[in-house]
Design a protein around this motif. Structure first.
Motif, PDB file in Angstrom:
ATOM      1  N   VAL A  46     -33.456  11.377   3.530  1.00  0.00           N
ATOM      2  CA  VAL A  46     -33.249  12.679   2.896  1.00  0.00           C
ATOM      3  C   VAL A  46     -32.508  13.557   3.904  1.00  0.00           C
ATOM      4  CG1 VAL A  46     -34.377  14.729   1.959  1.00  0.00           C
ATOM      5  CG2 VAL A  46     -35.348  12.469   1.535  1.00  0.00           C
ATOM      6  N   PRO A  47     -31.389  14.158   3.515  1.00  0.00           N
ATOM      7  CA  PRO A  47     -30.661  15.015   4.457  1.00  0.00           C
ATOM      8  C   PRO A  47     -31.505  16.221   4.865  1.00  0.00           C
ATOM      9  CG  PRO A  47     -29.684  15.101   2.247  1.00  0.00           C
ATOM     10  CD  PRO A  47     -30.737  14.055   2.209  1.00  0.00           C
ATOM     11  N   ALA A  48     -31.132  16.841   5.974  1.00  0.00           N
ATOM     12  CA  ALA A  48     -31.848  18.047   6.419  1.00  0.00           C
ATOM     13  C   ALA A  48     -31.695  19.123   5.352  1.00  0.00           C
ATOM     14  CB  ALA A  48     -31.258  18.529   7.738  1.00  0.00           C
ATOM     15  N   PRO A  49     -32.672  20.027   5.283  1.00  0.00           N
ATOM     16  CA  PRO A  49     -32.557  21.088   4.272  1.00  0.00           C
ATOM     17  C   PRO A  49     -31.283  21.886   4.521  1.00  0.00           C
ATOM     18  CG  PRO A  49     -34.386  21.509   5.784  1.00  0.00           C
ATOM     19  CD  PRO A  49     -33.884  20.146   6.081  1.00  0.00           C
ATOM     20  N   PRO A  50     -30.560  22.159   3.454  1.00  0.00           N
ATOM     21  CA  PRO A  50     -29.316  22.892   3.614  1.00  0.00           C
ATOM     22  C   PRO A  50     -29.597  24.327   4.054  1.00  0.00           C
ATOM     23  CG  PRO A  50     -29.900  22.650   1.300  1.00  0.00           C
ATOM     24  CD  PRO A  50     -30.884  21.833   2.068  1.00  0.00           C
ATOM     25  N   GLU A  51     -28.592  24.918   4.678  1.00  0.00           N
ATOM     26  CA  GLU A  51     -28.684  26.333   5.068  1.00  0.00           C
ATOM     27  C   GLU A  51     -29.138  27.155   3.870  1.00  0.00           C
ATOM     28  OE1 GLU A  51     -26.833  28.111   8.037  1.00  0.00           O
ATOM     29  OE2 GLU A  51     -27.823  26.293   8.803  1.00  0.00           O
ATOM     30  N   SER A  52     -28.633  26.719   2.736  1.00  0.00           N
ATOM     31  CA  SER A  52     -28.849  27.499   1.516  1.00  0.00           C
ATOM     32  C   SER A  52     -30.209  27.217   0.865  1.00  0.00           C
ATOM     33  CB  SER A  52     -27.753  27.154   0.521  1.00  0.00           C
ATOM     34  OG  SER A  52     -27.834  25.769   0.205  1.00  0.00           O
ATOM     35  N   ALA A  53     -31.092  26.436   1.571  1.00  0.00           N
ATOM     36  CA  ALA A  53     -32.351  26.012   0.917  1.00  0.00           C
ATOM     37  C   ALA A  53     -33.102  27.192   0.303  1.00  0.00           C
ATOM     38  CB  ALA A  53     -33.246  25.284   1.904  1.00  0.00           C
ATOM     39  N   ALA A  54     -33.188  28.276   1.074  1.00  0.00           N
ATOM     40  CA  ALA A  54     -33.953  29.425   0.596  1.00  0.00           C
ATOM     41  C   ALA A  54     -33.299  30.046  -0.629  1.00  0.00           C
ATOM     42  CB  ALA A  54     -34.088  30.453   1.698  1.00  0.00           C
ATOM     43  N   HIS A  55     -32.003  29.802  -0.782  1.00  0.00           N
ATOM     44  CA  HIS A  55     -31.302  30.399  -1.925  1.00  0.00           C
ATOM     45  C   HIS A  55     -31.046  29.368  -3.011  1.00  0.00           C
ATOM     46  CE1 HIS A  55     -30.703  33.502   1.015  1.00  0.00           C
ATOM     47  NE2 HIS A  55     -30.119  32.626   1.792  1.00  0.00           N
ATOM     48  N   SER A  56     -31.687  28.238  -2.902  1.00  0.00           N
ATOM     49  CA  SER A  56     -31.482  27.205  -3.915  1.00  0.00           C
ATOM     50  C   SER A  56     -31.686  27.814  -5.297  1.00  0.00           C
ATOM     51  CB  SER A  56     -32.487  26.078  -3.689  1.00  0.00           C
ATOM     52  OG  SER A  56     -32.689  25.384  -4.893  1.00  0.00           O
ATOM     53  N   PRO A  57     -30.859  27.413  -6.244  1.00  0.00           N
ATOM     54  CA  PRO A  57     -31.037  27.948  -7.591  1.00  0.00           C
ATOM     55  C   PRO A  57     -32.409  27.568  -8.149  1.00  0.00           C
ATOM     56  CG  PRO A  57     -29.556  26.060  -7.595  1.00  0.00           C
ATOM     57  CD  PRO A  57     -29.781  26.420  -6.161  1.00  0.00           C
TER      58      PRO A  57
END
Ligand code: MSP
Length: 506
Positions: A369-380
Protein backbone atom coordinates in the motif's frame (compact mmCIF):
# COMPACT_ATOMS: atom_id res chain seq x y z
CA UNK A 1 -17.13 3.21 29.06
CA UNK A 2 -20.32 1.74 30.32
CA UNK A 3 -21.93 -1.54 31.14
CA UNK A 4 -24.00 -3.56 28.70
CA UNK A 5 -26.00 -6.62 29.74
CA UNK A 6 -27.95 -8.14 26.87
CA UNK A 7 -30.16 -11.23 26.90
CA UNK A 8 -32.01 -13.39 24.39
CA UNK A 9 -35.11 -15.31 25.42
CA UNK A 10 -34.24 -18.74 26.73
CA UNK A 11 -35.59 -21.09 24.10
CA UNK A 12 -37.95 -23.99 24.69
CA UNK A 13 -36.36 -27.35 24.13
CA UNK A 14 -39.59 -29.04 23.04
CA UNK A 15 -38.29 -29.16 19.48
CA UNK A 16 -35.22 -28.36 17.41
CA UNK A 17 -34.20 -24.73 16.81
CA UNK A 18 -35.15 -22.83 13.66
CA UNK A 19 -34.09 -19.65 11.89
CA UNK A 20 -36.10 -17.44 14.30
CA UNK A 21 -33.97 -18.54 17.25
CA UNK A 22 -30.79 -18.07 15.25
CA UNK A 23 -31.98 -14.57 14.31
CA UNK A 24 -32.47 -13.32 17.87
CA UNK A 25 -29.17 -14.82 19.00
CA UNK A 26 -27.29 -13.35 16.03
CA UNK A 27 -28.84 -9.91 16.57
CA UNK A 28 -27.96 -9.98 20.26
CA UNK A 29 -24.42 -10.90 19.28
CA UNK A 30 -24.16 -7.89 16.95
CA UNK A 31 -25.07 -5.65 19.87
CA UNK A 32 -22.72 -7.43 22.28
CA UNK A 33 -19.80 -7.18 19.86
CA UNK A 34 -20.49 -3.53 19.14
CA UNK A 35 -20.49 -2.68 22.83
CA UNK A 36 -17.22 -4.53 23.29
CA UNK A 37 -15.81 -2.41 20.45
CA UNK A 38 -16.87 0.65 22.41
CA UNK A 39 -14.96 -0.70 25.40
CA UNK A 40 -18.07 -1.38 27.49
CA UNK A 41 -18.18 -4.08 30.14
CA UNK A 42 -20.42 -6.59 28.34
CA UNK A 43 -22.38 -9.62 29.48
CA UNK A 44 -24.29 -11.54 26.84
CA UNK A 45 -26.66 -14.23 28.06
CA UNK A 46 -28.63 -16.90 26.22
CA UNK A 47 -29.89 -20.35 27.14
CA UNK A 48 -32.75 -22.81 27.26
CA UNK A 49 -36.13 -23.06 28.97
CA UNK A 50 -36.46 -26.70 29.89
CA UNK A 51 -39.39 -27.14 32.27
CA UNK A 52 -43.15 -27.05 31.79
CA UNK A 53 -45.97 -28.76 30.08
CA UNK A 54 -44.81 -28.42 26.55
CA UNK A 55 -41.35 -29.87 27.14
CA UNK A 56 -42.82 -32.67 29.25
CA UNK A 57 -45.27 -33.50 26.45
CA UNK A 58 -42.52 -33.55 23.86
CA UNK A 59 -40.57 -35.99 26.02
CA UNK A 60 -43.62 -38.21 26.52
CA UNK A 61 -44.18 -38.30 22.76
CA UNK A 62 -40.62 -39.44 22.24
CA UNK A 63 -40.91 -41.97 25.06
CA UNK A 64 -38.00 -40.54 27.02
CA UNK A 65 -37.78 -38.74 30.35
CA UNK A 66 -38.03 -34.94 30.27
CA UNK A 67 -34.49 -34.74 31.58
CA UNK A 68 -33.11 -36.98 28.86
CA UNK A 69 -35.10 -35.06 26.26
CA UNK A 70 -33.74 -31.73 27.52
CA UNK A 71 -30.18 -33.04 27.67
CA UNK A 72 -30.42 -34.08 24.04
CA UNK A 73 -32.11 -30.94 22.75
CA UNK A 74 -29.89 -28.49 24.56
CA UNK A 75 -27.00 -29.65 22.39
CA UNK A 76 -28.76 -28.27 19.32
CA UNK A 77 -29.47 -24.93 20.95
CA UNK A 78 -25.88 -24.58 22.06
CA UNK A 79 -24.95 -25.36 18.49
CA UNK A 80 -27.12 -22.48 17.23
CA UNK A 81 -25.13 -20.04 19.32
CA UNK A 82 -21.85 -21.49 18.06
CA UNK A 83 -22.95 -21.66 14.45
CA UNK A 84 -24.10 -18.06 14.24
CA UNK A 85 -20.74 -17.14 15.81
CA UNK A 86 -22.32 -15.78 18.97
CA UNK A 87 -20.00 -14.66 21.75
CA UNK A 88 -22.40 -15.33 24.61
CA UNK A 89 -20.69 -15.17 27.99
CA UNK A 90 -22.90 -17.86 29.45
CA UNK A 91 -25.52 -20.39 28.43
CA UNK A 92 -28.12 -20.96 31.12
CA UNK A 93 -30.28 -24.07 31.41
CA UNK A 94 -33.27 -23.79 33.71
CA UNK A 95 -32.51 -27.30 34.93
CA UNK A 96 -29.18 -26.11 36.39
CA UNK A 97 -29.43 -26.80 40.15
CA UNK A 98 -28.17 -23.28 40.91
CA UNK A 99 -31.00 -21.83 38.86
CA UNK A 100 -33.56 -24.01 40.61
CA UNK A 101 -32.36 -22.82 44.02
CA UNK A 102 -32.36 -19.21 42.82
CA UNK A 103 -35.95 -19.43 41.58
CA UNK A 104 -37.07 -20.79 44.93
CA UNK A 105 -35.32 -17.99 46.82
CA UNK A 106 -36.76 -15.38 44.46
CA UNK A 107 -40.28 -16.69 44.79
CA UNK A 108 -39.98 -16.83 48.53
CA UNK A 109 -39.27 -13.09 48.54
CA UNK A 110 -42.47 -12.48 46.59
CA UNK A 111 -44.35 -14.79 48.98
CA UNK A 112 -42.97 -13.07 52.04
CA UNK A 113 -44.03 -9.74 50.60
CA UNK A 114 -47.60 -11.00 50.77
CA UNK A 115 -47.98 -11.02 46.98
CA UNK A 116 -48.87 -14.71 46.67
CA UNK A 117 -52.11 -16.41 47.74
CA UNK A 118 -53.90 -19.68 47.06
CA UNK A 119 -56.95 -19.98 44.82
CA UNK A 120 -58.64 -22.28 42.34
CA UNK A 121 -58.01 -21.77 38.67
CA UNK A 122 -60.39 -22.78 36.00
CA UNK A 123 -59.80 -21.85 32.38
CA UNK A 124 -58.47 -22.67 28.94
CA UNK A 125 -54.79 -23.42 28.63
CA UNK A 126 -52.62 -23.34 25.50
CA UNK A 127 -49.61 -25.45 26.21
CA UNK A 128 -47.71 -24.10 23.18
CA UNK A 129 -47.91 -20.62 24.78
CA UNK A 130 -47.76 -22.06 28.28
CA UNK A 131 -50.53 -19.59 29.13
CA UNK A 132 -54.19 -19.33 29.96
CA UNK A 133 -56.60 -17.70 27.51
CA UNK A 134 -59.91 -15.94 28.08
CA UNK A 135 -62.56 -17.23 25.67
CA UNK A 136 -62.90 -13.83 23.98
CA UNK A 137 -59.21 -13.79 23.08
CA UNK A 138 -59.40 -17.01 21.08
CA UNK A 139 -59.90 -16.99 17.32
CA UNK A 140 -62.62 -19.48 16.36
CA UNK A 141 -61.95 -21.21 19.64
CA UNK A 142 -58.24 -21.59 18.76
CA UNK A 143 -55.07 -20.02 20.16
CA UNK A 144 -54.44 -16.82 18.16
CA UNK A 145 -50.71 -17.51 18.09
CA UNK A 146 -50.57 -21.23 17.40
CA UNK A 147 -53.90 -22.07 15.82
CA UNK A 148 -54.30 -25.00 18.20
CA UNK A 149 -57.19 -25.77 20.56
CA UNK A 150 -56.55 -24.90 24.21
CA UNK A 151 -57.60 -27.40 26.84
CA UNK A 152 -59.74 -26.85 29.90
CA UNK A 153 -57.80 -26.90 33.14
CA UNK A 154 -58.97 -26.59 36.70
CA UNK A 155 -56.72 -26.77 39.72
CA UNK A 156 -55.70 -25.21 42.98
CA UNK A 157 -52.82 -22.85 42.31
CA UNK A 158 -50.79 -20.14 43.93
CA UNK A 159 -51.57 -16.72 42.49
CA UNK A 160 -49.42 -13.62 42.17
CA UNK A 161 -51.12 -10.28 42.83
CA UNK A 162 -50.35 -8.82 39.44
CA UNK A 163 -53.39 -6.56 39.73
CA UNK A 164 -51.78 -4.80 42.68
CA UNK A 165 -48.95 -3.68 40.39
CA UNK A 166 -51.09 -2.15 37.69
CA UNK A 167 -50.57 1.47 38.75
CA UNK A 168 -46.89 1.08 39.47
CA UNK A 169 -46.37 -0.55 36.07
CA UNK A 170 -48.23 2.22 34.26
CA UNK A 171 -46.21 4.82 36.16
CA UNK A 172 -43.00 3.08 35.24
CA UNK A 173 -43.97 3.07 31.58
CA UNK A 174 -44.84 6.74 31.69
CA UNK A 175 -41.62 7.67 33.42
CA UNK A 176 -39.57 5.56 30.96
CA UNK A 177 -40.94 6.14 27.48
CA UNK A 178 -38.23 3.94 25.99
CA UNK A 179 -38.73 1.04 28.40
CA UNK A 180 -40.18 -0.97 25.52
CA UNK A 181 -39.06 -0.35 21.96
CA UNK A 182 -40.08 0.17 19.19
CA UNK A 183 -42.77 2.66 20.14
CA UNK A 184 -45.76 0.71 18.86
CA UNK A 185 -44.80 -2.18 21.14
CA UNK A 186 -44.59 0.21 24.08
CA UNK A 187 -48.09 1.42 23.26
CA UNK A 188 -49.36 -2.13 23.01
CA UNK A 189 -47.96 -3.10 26.41
CA UNK A 190 -49.11 0.08 28.13
CA UNK A 191 -52.61 -0.18 26.77
CA UNK A 192 -52.77 -3.77 27.94
CA UNK A 193 -51.82 -2.61 31.42
CA UNK A 194 -54.38 0.18 31.34
CA UNK A 195 -57.15 -2.20 30.36
CA UNK A 196 -56.73 -3.77 33.78
CA UNK A 197 -54.59 -6.64 35.03
CA UNK A 198 -55.76 -9.82 36.65
CA UNK A 199 -53.77 -11.88 39.10
CA UNK A 200 -51.93 -14.78 37.53
CA UNK A 201 -51.36 -18.31 38.60
CA UNK A 202 -47.70 -18.98 39.33
CA UNK A 203 -47.76 -22.67 40.14
CA UNK A 204 -49.05 -25.93 38.72
CA UNK A 205 -50.52 -28.76 40.77
CA UNK A 206 -50.75 -31.50 38.15
CA UNK A 207 -47.40 -30.99 36.44
CA UNK A 208 -44.35 -32.79 37.76
CA UNK A 209 -41.64 -31.38 35.46
CA UNK A 210 -40.71 -28.16 37.18
CA UNK A 211 -39.16 -26.54 40.21
CA UNK A 212 -40.98 -27.34 43.47
CA UNK A 213 -42.72 -24.38 45.11
CA UNK A 214 -40.52 -23.84 48.17
CA UNK A 215 -43.35 -23.69 50.75
CA UNK A 216 -45.51 -26.38 49.13
CA UNK A 217 -43.61 -29.11 47.36
CA UNK A 218 -46.79 -30.64 45.97
CA UNK A 219 -46.76 -27.90 43.31
CA UNK A 220 -44.20 -26.75 40.76
CA UNK A 221 -43.42 -23.17 39.75
CA UNK A 222 -45.19 -21.99 36.59
CA UNK A 223 -42.71 -22.34 33.74
CA UNK A 224 -42.85 -18.66 32.76
CA UNK A 225 -41.94 -17.52 36.26
CA UNK A 226 -39.13 -20.09 36.35
CA UNK A 227 -37.93 -18.88 32.93
CA UNK A 228 -38.03 -15.12 33.50
CA UNK A 229 -35.95 -15.47 36.64
CA UNK A 230 -33.10 -16.86 34.51
CA UNK A 231 -31.84 -13.34 33.87
CA UNK A 232 -30.72 -12.51 37.40
CA UNK A 233 -30.18 -16.16 38.26
CA UNK A 234 -27.52 -16.59 35.57
CA UNK A 235 -25.54 -13.65 36.93
CA UNK A 236 -25.38 -15.32 40.34
CA UNK A 237 -23.48 -18.37 39.10
CA UNK A 238 -22.11 -17.73 35.62
CA UNK A 239 -18.76 -16.50 36.88
CA UNK A 240 -16.29 -17.38 39.58
CA UNK A 241 -17.83 -14.51 41.51
CA UNK A 242 -21.42 -13.35 41.70
CA UNK A 243 -21.87 -10.91 38.78
CA UNK A 244 -25.13 -9.35 39.96
CA UNK A 245 -23.60 -6.13 41.29
CA UNK A 246 -21.58 -5.71 38.14
CA UNK A 247 -24.33 -6.28 35.58
CA UNK A 248 -27.83 -5.99 37.04
CA UNK A 249 -30.16 -4.52 35.72
CA UNK A 250 -30.13 -5.72 32.10
CA UNK A 251 -29.54 -3.06 29.49
CA UNK A 252 -31.70 -4.92 26.99
CA UNK A 253 -33.93 -7.97 26.86
CA UNK A 254 -34.18 -8.83 23.18
CA UNK A 255 -37.12 -10.88 21.83
CA UNK A 256 -40.00 -10.99 19.35
CA UNK A 257 -43.54 -9.81 20.06
CA UNK A 258 -44.83 -13.25 21.07
CA UNK A 259 -43.44 -12.85 24.56
CA UNK A 260 -43.80 -9.11 25.11
CA UNK A 261 -46.59 -9.46 27.69
CA UNK A 262 -44.53 -11.79 29.84
CA UNK A 263 -41.51 -9.50 29.73
CA UNK A 264 -43.31 -6.16 29.71
CA UNK A 265 -45.90 -6.86 32.40
CA UNK A 266 -45.39 -9.97 34.52
CA UNK A 267 -41.62 -9.65 34.70
CA UNK A 268 -41.38 -6.03 35.90
CA UNK A 269 -44.14 -6.70 38.44
CA UNK A 270 -42.29 -9.72 39.81
CA UNK A 271 -39.08 -7.70 39.98
CA UNK A 272 -40.82 -4.89 41.85
CA UNK A 273 -42.27 -7.38 44.29
CA UNK A 274 -38.93 -9.11 44.91
CA UNK A 275 -37.15 -5.75 45.22
CA UNK A 276 -35.02 -5.68 42.06
CA UNK A 277 -34.24 -2.82 39.70
CA UNK A 278 -36.07 -3.10 36.38
CA UNK A 279 -34.39 -3.71 33.02
CA UNK A 280 -33.57 -0.56 31.06
CA UNK A 281 -35.08 -1.69 27.75
CA UNK A 282 -37.00 -4.46 26.12
CA UNK A 283 -36.35 -4.43 22.41
CA UNK A 284 -38.97 -6.24 20.36
CA UNK A 285 -37.83 -7.32 16.92
CA UNK A 286 -40.25 -8.68 14.33
CA UNK A 287 -40.99 -12.16 13.09
CA UNK A 288 -39.15 -13.78 10.26
CA UNK A 289 -41.88 -15.26 8.15
CA UNK A 290 -41.78 -18.02 5.65
CA UNK A 291 -44.46 -17.78 3.00
CA UNK A 292 -46.30 -15.04 4.88
CA UNK A 293 -46.82 -16.86 8.18
CA UNK A 294 -44.97 -16.67 11.44
CA UNK A 295 -42.72 -19.65 11.72
CA UNK A 296 -43.31 -21.82 14.69
CA UNK A 297 -42.60 -25.35 15.69
CA UNK A 298 -46.23 -25.82 16.56
CA UNK A 299 -47.31 -24.73 13.08
CA UNK A 300 -44.63 -26.86 11.52
CA UNK A 301 -43.54 -24.27 8.92
CA UNK A 302 -39.99 -23.68 10.01
CA UNK A 303 -36.79 -22.88 8.18
CA UNK A 304 -33.67 -24.62 9.34
CA UNK A 305 -30.76 -22.17 9.38
CA UNK A 306 -28.09 -24.85 9.66
CA UNK A 307 -27.76 -25.85 5.99
CA UNK A 308 -27.36 -22.21 4.90
CA UNK A 309 -24.83 -21.51 7.60
CA UNK A 310 -22.93 -24.68 6.90
CA UNK A 311 -22.74 -23.94 3.24
CA UNK A 312 -22.06 -20.20 3.28
CA UNK A 313 -20.88 -19.38 6.79
CA UNK A 314 -22.29 -17.46 9.73
CA UNK A 315 -21.50 -14.02 8.30
CA UNK A 316 -23.72 -14.22 5.20
CA UNK A 317 -26.52 -15.52 7.41
CA UNK A 318 -26.18 -12.66 9.91
CA UNK A 319 -25.84 -10.17 7.09
CA UNK A 320 -28.85 -11.49 5.21
CA UNK A 321 -31.22 -11.44 8.18
CA UNK A 322 -30.31 -7.90 9.15
CA UNK A 323 -30.37 -6.54 5.58
CA UNK A 324 -33.49 -8.32 4.43
CA UNK A 325 -35.74 -7.49 7.37
CA UNK A 326 -36.00 -4.09 9.02
CA UNK A 327 -35.01 -4.70 12.60
CA UNK A 328 -38.16 -4.19 14.66
CA UNK A 329 -40.54 -5.16 11.85
CA UNK A 330 -41.76 -8.47 10.47
CA UNK A 331 -40.30 -9.64 7.19
CA UNK A 332 -40.31 -12.53 4.79
CA UNK A 333 -37.20 -14.66 4.37
CA UNK A 334 -36.37 -17.52 2.09
CA UNK A 335 -33.55 -19.29 0.35
CA UNK A 336 -33.99 -17.55 -2.96
CA UNK A 337 -33.81 -14.05 -1.53
CA UNK A 338 -30.80 -15.18 0.49
CA UNK A 339 -28.99 -16.21 -2.66
CA UNK A 340 -29.96 -13.06 -4.53
CA UNK A 341 -28.73 -10.79 -1.80
CA UNK A 342 -25.59 -12.82 -1.29
CA UNK A 343 -24.67 -12.55 -4.95
CA UNK A 344 -25.69 -8.92 -5.39
CA UNK A 345 -24.22 -7.46 -2.25
CA UNK A 346 -21.65 -9.79 -0.75
CA UNK A 347 -20.11 -11.25 -3.92
CA UNK A 348 -20.53 -8.30 -6.28
CA UNK A 349 -20.19 -5.34 -3.96
CA UNK A 350 -18.07 -6.12 -0.91
CA UNK A 351 -16.17 -9.14 -2.24
CA UNK A 352 -15.43 -7.43 -5.49
CA UNK A 353 -14.29 -4.22 -3.82
CA UNK A 354 -11.73 -6.14 -1.79
CA UNK A 355 -10.48 -8.25 -4.66
CA UNK A 356 -10.12 -5.41 -7.15
CA UNK A 357 -8.38 -3.22 -4.57
CA UNK A 358 -5.96 -5.98 -3.60
CA UNK A 359 -5.24 -6.93 -7.18
CA UNK A 360 -4.59 -3.34 -8.27
CA UNK A 361 -2.24 -2.78 -5.34
CA UNK A 362 -0.58 -6.03 -6.38
CA UNK A 363 -0.35 -5.07 -10.01
CA UNK A 364 0.66 -1.43 -9.73
CA UNK A 365 2.56 -1.30 -6.44
CA UNK A 366 3.94 -4.81 -5.96
CA UNK A 367 1.43 -5.49 -3.18
CA UNK A 368 2.54 -2.60 -0.96
CA UNK A 369 0.00 0.00 0.00
CA UNK A 370 1.56 3.35 -0.95
CA UNK A 371 2.22 5.93 1.77
CA UNK A 372 -0.77 8.12 2.57
CA UNK A 373 -0.92 10.93 0.07
CA UNK A 374 -0.31 14.51 1.14
CA UNK A 375 -3.93 15.01 0.35
CA UNK A 376 -5.10 12.21 2.72
CA UNK A 377 -6.77 14.65 5.09
CA UNK A 378 -8.58 16.21 2.15
CA UNK A 379 -9.61 12.95 0.57
CA UNK A 380 -13.06 13.29 -0.93
CA UNK A 381 -13.93 10.30 1.20
CA UNK A 382 -13.08 11.86 4.57
CA UNK A 383 -16.42 13.47 5.16
CA UNK A 384 -18.42 10.56 3.83
CA UNK A 385 -16.45 8.21 6.05
CA UNK A 386 -17.16 10.36 9.10
CA UNK A 387 -20.86 10.49 8.26
CA UNK A 388 -20.92 6.70 7.80
CA UNK A 389 -19.22 6.11 11.15
CA UNK A 390 -21.68 8.41 12.88
CA UNK A 391 -24.70 6.79 11.26
CA UNK A 392 -23.46 3.26 11.95
CA UNK A 393 -22.79 4.16 15.55
CA UNK A 394 -26.18 5.81 16.00
CA UNK A 395 -27.91 2.81 14.48
CA UNK A 396 -26.07 0.29 16.61
CA UNK A 397 -26.49 2.33 19.75
CA UNK A 398 -30.19 2.73 19.11
CA UNK A 399 -30.90 -0.98 18.36
CA UNK A 400 -31.45 -0.01 14.73
CA UNK A 401 -29.33 -2.85 13.41
CA UNK A 402 -30.59 -2.68 9.84
CA UNK A 403 -30.19 1.11 9.78
CA UNK A 404 -26.58 0.82 10.91
CA UNK A 405 -25.86 -1.80 8.28
CA UNK A 406 -27.57 0.26 5.62
CA UNK A 407 -25.27 3.19 6.40
CA UNK A 408 -22.21 0.95 6.20
CA UNK A 409 -23.40 -0.49 2.92
CA UNK A 410 -23.74 2.99 1.51
CA UNK A 411 -20.00 3.34 2.05
CA UNK A 412 -19.25 0.00 0.37
CA UNK A 413 -21.10 1.32 -2.66
CA UNK A 414 -19.36 4.68 -2.43
CA UNK A 415 -15.96 2.98 -2.58
CA UNK A 416 -17.00 1.01 -5.65
CA UNK A 417 -18.07 4.25 -7.32
CA UNK A 418 -14.76 5.79 -6.28
CA UNK A 419 -12.93 3.08 -8.21
CA UNK A 420 -14.96 3.93 -11.30
CA UNK A 421 -14.48 7.67 -10.89
CA UNK A 422 -10.74 7.43 -10.41
CA UNK A 423 -10.22 4.67 -12.98
CA UNK A 424 -6.84 3.63 -11.54
CA UNK A 425 -6.06 1.66 -14.71
CA UNK A 426 -6.13 4.95 -16.63
CA UNK A 427 -4.02 6.66 -13.98
CA UNK A 428 -1.49 3.84 -14.31
CA UNK A 429 -1.43 4.09 -18.09
CA UNK A 430 -0.99 7.84 -18.00
CA UNK A 431 1.82 7.55 -15.44
CA UNK A 432 -0.08 9.69 -12.91
CA UNK A 433 1.82 8.20 -10.01
CA UNK A 434 0.82 10.54 -7.22
CA UNK A 435 -2.80 10.31 -8.23
CA UNK A 436 -2.65 6.54 -8.45
CA UNK A 437 -1.01 6.33 -5.00
CA UNK A 438 -3.83 8.41 -3.58
CA UNK A 439 -6.48 6.20 -5.19
CA UNK A 440 -4.95 3.00 -3.89
CA UNK A 441 -4.31 4.32 -0.41
CA UNK A 442 -7.87 5.63 -0.15
CA UNK A 443 -9.28 2.29 -1.18
CA UNK A 444 -7.14 0.35 1.28
CA UNK A 445 -8.02 2.78 4.05
CA UNK A 446 -11.69 2.59 3.12
CA UNK A 447 -11.56 -1.18 3.44
CA UNK A 448 -9.80 -1.00 6.79
CA UNK A 449 -12.52 1.31 8.03
CA UNK A 450 -15.14 -1.10 6.74
CA UNK A 451 -13.49 -3.93 8.67
CA UNK A 452 -14.00 -1.95 11.88
CA UNK A 453 -17.59 -1.00 11.04
CA UNK A 454 -18.55 -4.48 9.89
CA UNK A 455 -16.96 -6.33 12.80
CA UNK A 456 -20.14 -6.54 14.87
CA UNK A 457 -22.19 -7.76 11.91
CA UNK A 458 -19.71 -9.99 10.12
CA UNK A 459 -16.83 -10.80 12.45
CA UNK A 460 -15.06 -13.38 10.29
CA UNK A 461 -15.28 -11.16 7.21
CA UNK A 462 -13.90 -8.24 9.18
CA UNK A 463 -10.94 -10.38 10.30
CA UNK A 464 -10.32 -11.55 6.78
CA UNK A 465 -10.36 -8.01 5.35
CA UNK A 466 -7.80 -6.98 7.96
CA UNK A 467 -5.63 -9.99 7.22
CA UNK A 468 -5.66 -9.26 3.50
CA UNK A 469 -4.60 -5.70 4.32
CA UNK A 470 -1.66 -7.06 6.28
CA UNK A 471 -3.17 -6.17 9.66
CA UNK A 472 -3.28 -8.74 12.44
CA UNK A 473 -6.95 -9.11 13.47
CA UNK A 474 -7.41 -8.27 17.15
CA UNK A 475 -9.79 -6.56 19.53
CA UNK A 476 -7.56 -3.46 19.27
CA UNK A 477 -7.70 -3.43 15.48
CA UNK A 478 -11.50 -3.27 15.55
CA UNK A 479 -11.93 -1.04 18.62
CA UNK A 480 -14.45 1.65 17.80
CA UNK A 481 -11.73 4.26 18.32
CA UNK A 482 -10.22 2.89 15.09
CA UNK A 483 -13.37 3.87 13.21
CA UNK A 484 -11.73 7.03 12.04
CA UNK A 485 -10.40 7.94 8.64
CA UNK A 486 -6.65 7.93 8.13
CA UNK A 487 -5.38 5.32 10.60
CA UNK A 488 -4.03 2.78 8.10
CA UNK A 489 -0.37 2.14 8.91
CA UNK A 490 1.88 2.94 5.98
CA UNK A 491 3.67 0.18 4.09
CA UNK A 492 1.30 -2.68 4.75
CA UNK A 493 1.50 -5.55 2.33
CA UNK A 494 -1.72 -6.60 0.73
CA UNK A 495 -2.62 -10.13 -0.13
CA UNK A 496 -4.86 -11.13 -2.99
CA UNK A 497 -6.64 -14.30 -2.04
CA UNK A 498 -9.61 -16.35 -3.07
CA UNK A 499 -12.87 -14.41 -3.42
CA UNK A 500 -14.35 -13.56 -0.03
CA UNK A 501 -17.79 -14.59 -1.21
CA UNK A 502 -17.70 -16.94 -4.20
CA UNK A 503 -20.82 -16.39 -6.27
CA UNK A 504 -23.65 -18.86 -5.78
CA UNK A 505 -24.34 -20.36 -9.19
CA UNK A 506 -27.67 -22.03 -9.72
N1 MSP B 1 -39.16 -20.11 26.48
C1 MSP B 1 -39.83 -18.93 26.07
C2 MSP B 1 -39.02 -17.70 26.41
C3 MSP B 1 -38.67 -17.52 27.83
S1 MSP B 1 -37.68 -16.13 28.09
C4 MSP B 1 -37.64 -15.89 29.74
C5 MSP B 1 -40.05 -18.97 24.57
N2 MSP B 1 -39.26 -19.76 23.86
S2 MSP B 1 -39.29 -19.90 22.26
O1 MSP B 1 -38.41 -21.00 21.96
O2 MSP B 1 -40.62 -20.02 21.80
O3 MSP B 1 -38.64 -18.61 21.71
C6 MSP B 1 -39.38 -17.46 21.38
C7 MSP B 1 -38.42 -16.44 20.81
O4 MSP B 1 -37.67 -17.02 19.71
C8 MSP B 1 -39.04 -15.20 20.19
O5 MSP B 1 -39.38 -14.21 21.14
C9 MSP B 1 -37.93 -14.76 19.27
O6 MSP B 1 -36.88 -14.21 19.99
C10 MSP B 1 -37.47 -16.07 18.70
N3 MSP B 1 -38.29 -16.46 17.56
C11 MSP B 1 -39.05 -17.58 17.44
N4 MSP B 1 -39.62 -17.60 16.22
C12 MSP B 1 -39.27 -16.50 15.54
C13 MSP B 1 -39.53 -16.01 14.25
N5 MSP B 1 -40.27 -16.66 13.39
N6 MSP B 1 -39.00 -14.81 13.93
C14 MSP B 1 -38.24 -14.09 14.78
N7 MSP B 1 -37.96 -14.54 16.00
C15 MSP B 1 -38.43 -15.74 16.39
O7 MSP B 1 -40.90 -18.23 24.10
Amino acid sequence: MGKFFITTPIYYVNDVPHIGHAYTTAAADVLARFHRQLGDDVFFLTGTDEHGNKVEQAAVERGVSPRQHADEMVVKFKEVARKVDATNDFFIRTTDPQHEAYVQAFLRKVYERGDIYENTYSGLYCSACEAYYAEENLVDGLCPDHGTAPVHMEEKNYFFRLSAYQDRLAEHYKAHPDFVRPRHRYNEALSFIEQGLEDISVSRATLKWGIPVPWDESQVVYVWVDALINYPSALSYAGAEDLTERFWPPTCHLMAQDILKFHGIIWPALLMSAGYELPEHLFIHGYLKLGGEKMSKTRGNVMDPFPLIEQYGADPFRFYCLREVNFGQDGVVGEESFKNRYNAELANELGNLLSRTASMIGKYRGGNVPAPPESAAHSPLVEEAAATVAAARDGLQDFNLSGGLEAIWGFVRRLNRYVEERAPWKQAKAGEDTELDATLWNLAEGLRLLAVLLHAYMPATSDEILRRLGIEPSAEAVAWSRAEWGLLEPKVTVETGAPLFPRIEE
